[in-house]
Write a protein that holds these residues in place. Structure first.
Motif, PDB file in Angstrom:
ATOM      1  N   ASP A   1       9.874  -7.843   4.202  1.00 36.41           N
ATOM      2  CA  ASP A   1       8.656  -8.149   4.942  1.00 36.41           C
ATOM      3  C   ASP A   1       7.444  -7.747   4.108  1.00 36.41           C
ATOM      4  O   ASP A   1       7.279  -6.575   3.729  1.00 36.41           O
ATOM      5  N   LYS A   2       6.569  -8.715   3.795  1.00 37.17           N
ATOM      6  CA  LYS A   2       5.423  -8.441   2.938  1.00 37.17           C
ATOM      7  C   LYS A   2       4.340  -7.629   3.620  1.00 37.17           C
ATOM      8  O   LYS A   2       3.447  -7.107   2.954  1.00 37.17           O
ATOM      9  N   SER A   3       4.395  -7.539   4.928  1.00 33.54           N
ATOM     10  CA  SER A   3       3.377  -6.784   5.651  1.00 33.54           C
ATOM     11  C   SER A   3       3.693  -5.298   5.727  1.00 33.54           C
ATOM     12  O   SER A   3       2.877  -4.523   6.232  1.00 33.54           O
ATOM     13  N   THR A   4       4.865  -4.884   5.227  1.00 32.98           N
ATOM     14  CA  THR A   4       5.238  -3.479   5.292  1.00 32.98           C
ATOM     15  C   THR A   4       4.687  -2.730   4.092  1.00 32.98           C
ATOM     16  O   THR A   4       4.417  -3.300   3.034  1.00 32.98           O
ATOM     17  N   ILE A   5       4.547  -1.426   4.271  1.00 31.44           N
ATOM     18  CA  ILE A   5       4.010  -0.601   3.195  1.00 31.44           C
ATOM     19  C   ILE A   5       4.998  -0.462   2.052  1.00 31.44           C
ATOM     20  O   ILE A   5       4.609  -0.306   0.892  1.00 31.44           O
ATOM     21  N   GLU A   6       6.322  -0.569   2.374  1.00 27.25           N
ATOM     22  CA  GLU A   6       7.327  -0.463   1.313  1.00 27.25           C
ATOM     23  C   GLU A   6       7.210  -1.627   0.329  1.00 27.25           C
ATOM     24  O   GLU A   6       7.249  -1.439  -0.895  1.00 27.25           O
ATOM     25  N   TYR A   7       7.071  -2.839   0.848  1.00 25.44           N
ATOM     26  CA  TYR A   7       6.953  -4.012  -0.023  1.00 25.44           C
ATOM     27  C   TYR A   7       5.670  -3.948  -0.861  1.00 25.44           C
ATOM     28  O   TYR A   7       5.677  -4.261  -2.048  1.00 25.44           O
ATOM     29  N   GLN A   8       4.562  -3.542  -0.255  1.00 25.62           N
ATOM     30  CA  GLN A   8       3.306  -3.462  -0.994  1.00 25.62           C
ATOM     31  C   GLN A   8       3.362  -2.388  -2.073  1.00 25.62           C
ATOM     32  O   GLN A   8       2.772  -2.529  -3.141  1.00 25.62           O
ATOM     33  N   ARG A   9       4.108  -1.306  -1.779  1.00 22.40           N
ATOM     34  CA  ARG A   9       4.272  -0.281  -2.798  1.00 22.40           C
ATOM     35  C   ARG A   9       5.051  -0.819  -3.998  1.00 22.40           C
ATOM     36  O   ARG A   9       4.695  -0.569  -5.159  1.00 22.40           O
ATOM     37  N   ILE A  10       6.094  -1.566  -3.720  1.00 25.05           N
ATOM     38  CA  ILE A  10       6.874  -2.156  -4.818  1.00 25.05           C
ATOM     39  C   ILE A  10       6.015  -3.131  -5.623  1.00 25.05           C
ATOM     40  O   ILE A  10       6.034  -3.151  -6.860  1.00 25.05           O
ATOM     41  N   ALA A  11       5.236  -3.977  -4.930  1.00 23.51           N
ATOM     42  CA  ALA A  11       4.365  -4.934  -5.621  1.00 23.51           C
ATOM     43  C   ALA A  11       3.301  -4.219  -6.449  1.00 23.51           C
ATOM     44  O   ALA A  11       2.963  -4.655  -7.564  1.00 23.51           O
ATOM     45  N   TRP A  12       2.783  -3.109  -5.923  1.00 19.32           N
ATOM     46  CA  TRP A  12       1.777  -2.337  -6.656  1.00 19.32           C
ATOM     47  C   TRP A  12       2.365  -1.742  -7.941  1.00 19.32           C
ATOM     48  O   TRP A  12       1.738  -1.798  -9.004  1.00 19.32           O
ATOM     49  N   ASP A  13       3.553  -1.180  -7.858  1.00 21.83           N
ATOM     50  CA  ASP A  13       4.188  -0.614  -9.045  1.00 21.83           C
ATOM     51  C   ASP A  13       4.484  -1.691 -10.089  1.00 21.83           C
ATOM     52  O   ASP A  13       4.314  -1.475 -11.294  1.00 21.83           O
ATOM     53  N   ALA A  14       4.934  -2.866  -9.621  1.00 23.23           N
ATOM     54  CA  ALA A  14       5.191  -3.961 -10.565  1.00 23.23           C
ATOM     55  C   ALA A  14       3.906  -4.436 -11.229  1.00 23.23           C
ATOM     56  O   ALA A  14       3.870  -4.733 -12.435  1.00 23.23           O
TER      57      ALA A  14
END
Length: 663
Positions: free
Chosen positions: A132-145
């Protein structure tokens, strides 16, 4: 009393005998010369002495054997305890590993530990868990990438691959990662100062599409410089000013920041501040002298004042003297922008002139770290649209290129004749001029240069490029060099087409002579004077010169002055006067020596007299003296013809009246 004296004498004799005996006989009671009287030297030796094991009593032998057995048993017990502790430690470690593998790892938990290494298989596991792109976990992964890709691209950029790195960089979300981009490029520049010009070119390209990024980097550099200057951190000041200098070269920053920075450094007038200022001027001196010549001159006046005061070290004084020498040469070792890094057109450049060194800036430190975005999906879609506008759809472009190549191959295979290619960009012409220039500059004398230029393959009509390049090279010299005149003379004598082209160049140069500086004007005039003096060029081109007050300017009059003074010096005034009075060439000098109007005649006489060539105007002076009589002689025939015409008309009218009366 007698007894006392006798006892005293006896004691003295005894002491004498003792001293003699001591001096002649060794003292066995001393520490280093002791005679052993028994087996043991001392009581301690007697106590420490032990008999061999076989000679000891039986009860002592049994006691020692028991002690040895107890000691071996104790050592074995210690080993067993250590092995048990190791096994227990390994079991606990295996249990912890199992618990960690069974536990669901969240991106938020890993993110709290900054700088924690995440293995690739764990990242894949986290991506599978967070869909789910709206979750903080996904955004954290995208930020690190995003952080990893931006750092990787910036760290591997150089002059050769910068054109390939820029599209990859634009494919990342630079709006969301603007803080990451600014921090990464500033760290890379501080670590590798030799690549400052590459990073500045990268910032200049990004600044054309995202001006906010260029402004943010400039603000952070200004704030970092102010902090380093107040804390006297020389290394950071050097790195920051070098980056700012290259941003000025790329015109991301305005010249106002550069002049303010130099004023700030020179006002402090310390060894470190002067050294930083010298480095800054060397890096951006060429561009700064073009953008703000007055401010640039003012900066060097401050350098001169610091040098005259003499309050700085000798090393720094030598640096300032070297800076003045570089300025005199035009900063040859510090080009403003390298040709391979000149990636931005002048129309697309965006310069941040409103920034000042004394302003307070918001450097947006929050953008350096991860933050949750509730509109993450919408922002990503918006950036995708921006990316397509910047880069376009790469797949469509590749398909179009493939289709074009297929069509071209088909047309080439079908068409029997090859198509002529027109070079609209004039790259071949530029390359030809470069070859001609390098050939001229690398030759020792004009004969060698002539042989080399004859070997250059020229197409029909390109001979004029040789003529123009010779004139331009001659004009760039500090003083006139006879090398260019001799070379042009040789070409004009050997090939008549060059004589025609040089005549055309003379007319063009005279038409634009007002655009040249005084030094260039002098060199061009001496160049053509040599050609005229050696009869390599036809004197018929003088018919394009009209020496009068209306059709000449100050520059054209200086050109004519230098031209004729050199001709008089090389030919002599007598021979030059004969050349001007020759019947075959006299018609071509009517513009120089006009006789149509007394005003123009007087102007020509005064001009040649003022330059010391009044002897060329003898005929003009006679013409000006006889001008009134000539005018009267011209008027008399006109008046006679008018009177004759009047008398004829009167006679005709009288004859007609007589005929009427007779009728």
């Amino acid at each position: 009393s007698r007894s006392r004296s006798r006892s005293r004498s006896r004691s003295k004799n005894r002491n004498r005998t003792h001293s003699r005996s001591r001096s002649h006989t060794p003292d066995y009671r001393s520490k280093y010369n002791r005679r052993p009287s028994h087996k043991y030297h001392s009581i301690n030796d007697r106590m420490n002495y032990q008999l061999p094991f076989e000679l000891q009593p039986p009860h002592i032998q049994k006691q020692k054997e028991l002690n040895r057995a107890n000691q071996a048993q104790f050592i074995e017990q210690q080993k067993q305890q250590l092995l048990a502790l190791k096994e227990q430690h390994y079991k606990q470690r295996a249990e912890k590993i199992k618990k960690l593998e069974q536990k669901e790892v969240k991106a938020t938990d890993l993110g709290r530990a900054s700088g924690l290494y995440i293995p690739p298989f764990r990242i894949a596991q986290m991506k599978n868990q967070a869909q789910d792109k709206s979750t903080i976990e996904y955004q954290r992964i995208a930020w690190d990438a995003l952080k990893k890709s931006i750092n990787g691209l910036i760290n591997k950029v150089n002059v050769a691959n910068i054109k390939n790195i820029i599209p990859e960089l634009f494919s990342e979300n630079l709006i969301r990662g603007r803080g990451l981009f600014a921090r990464s490029i500033m760290k890379a520049q501080a670590a590798a100062g030799n690549y400052s010009h590459v990073y500045a070119a990268l910032v200049a390209v990004v600044n054309t599409k995202f001006p906010e990024l260029g402004e943010l980097i400039t603000k952070r550099l200004i704030v970092q410089f102010r902090k380093a200057a107040t804390r006297n951190i020389k290394n950071i000041c050097l790195a920051t000013t070098k980056f700012l200098a290259h941003l000025v070269n790329q015109q991301v920053c305005g010249e106002i920041i550069a002049l303010q920075l130099l004023t700030f450094l020179l006002e402090r007038s310390t060894n470190d501040s002067i050294e930083v200022a010298v480095m800054f001027v060397k890096e951006c001196g060429r561009v700064l002298s073009e953008l703000s010549p007055q401010g640039f001159n003012g900066v060097f006046e401050q350098f001169r004042a610091v040098l005259h005061e003499g309050d700085i070290d000798k090393r720094v004084q030598y640096m300032i003297e070297g800076l003045f020498a570089d300025r005199k040469k035009g900063f040859p070792d510090y080009p403003g922008v390298v040709g391979e890094l000149d990636l931005v057109d002048a129309e697309d450049q965006i310069t941040h002139d409103q920034l000042s060194l004394d302003d307070e800036f918001d450097i947006e430190e929050k953008t350096n770290f991860f933050y949750f975005d509730p509109d993450f999906e919408e922002n990503e879609k918006k950036y995708e649209a921006i990316k397509q506008e910047i880069l376009g759809d790469s797949e469509e472009e590749e398909d179009d290129e493939e289709q074009e190549t297929d069509n071209e191959s088909e047309t080439e295979s079908n068409s029997p004749d090859t198509l002529a290619i027109n070079d609209v960009t004039e790259t071949d012409l530029i390359n030809l001029r470069r070859v001609i220039y390098l050939t001229i500059m690398s030759s020792l004398d004009f004969e060698e240069c002539g042989h080399k230029l004859l070997k250059v393959q020229l197409k029909p009509g390109q001979e004029i490029e040789v003529c123009q390049m010779l004139i331009e090279c001659c004009s760039q010299e500090r003083t006139y060099v006879r090398f260019y005149g001799l070379l042009a003379e040789r070409f004009c004598i050997l090939f008549p087409i060059y004589q025609q082209h040089f005549s055309e160049c003379f007319v063009k140069q005279y038409a634009i002579i007002h655009r040249l500086e005084t030094n260039k004007l002098r060199n061009v005039a001496c160049f053509f004077a040599h050609l005229f003096g050696t009869n390599a060029l036809s004197w018929a081109v003088f018919e394009f010169i009209h020496l009068n007050e209306e059709e000449t300017t100050a520059s054209s009059r200086i050109f004519i002055k230098i031209l004729f003074q050199d001709l008089a010096e090389s030919l002599g005034l007598k021979k030059l006067n004969e050349k001007l009075k020759d019947d075959t060439t006299k018609l071509h000098f009517q513009g120089l020596f006009p006789t149509d109007n007394p005003r123009n005649t007087r102007f020509s006489i005064n001009f040649f007299t003022s330059i010391g060539l009044g002897g060329l105007t003898e005929e003009l002076r006679e013409h000006l003296k006889n001008a009134p009589t000539l005018i009267m002689q011209q008027q008399l025939p006109d008046s006679d013809s008018d009177s004759d015409s009047d008398s004829d008309s009167d006679s005709d009218s009288s004859n007609s009246s007589d005929s009427d009366s007779s009728d």
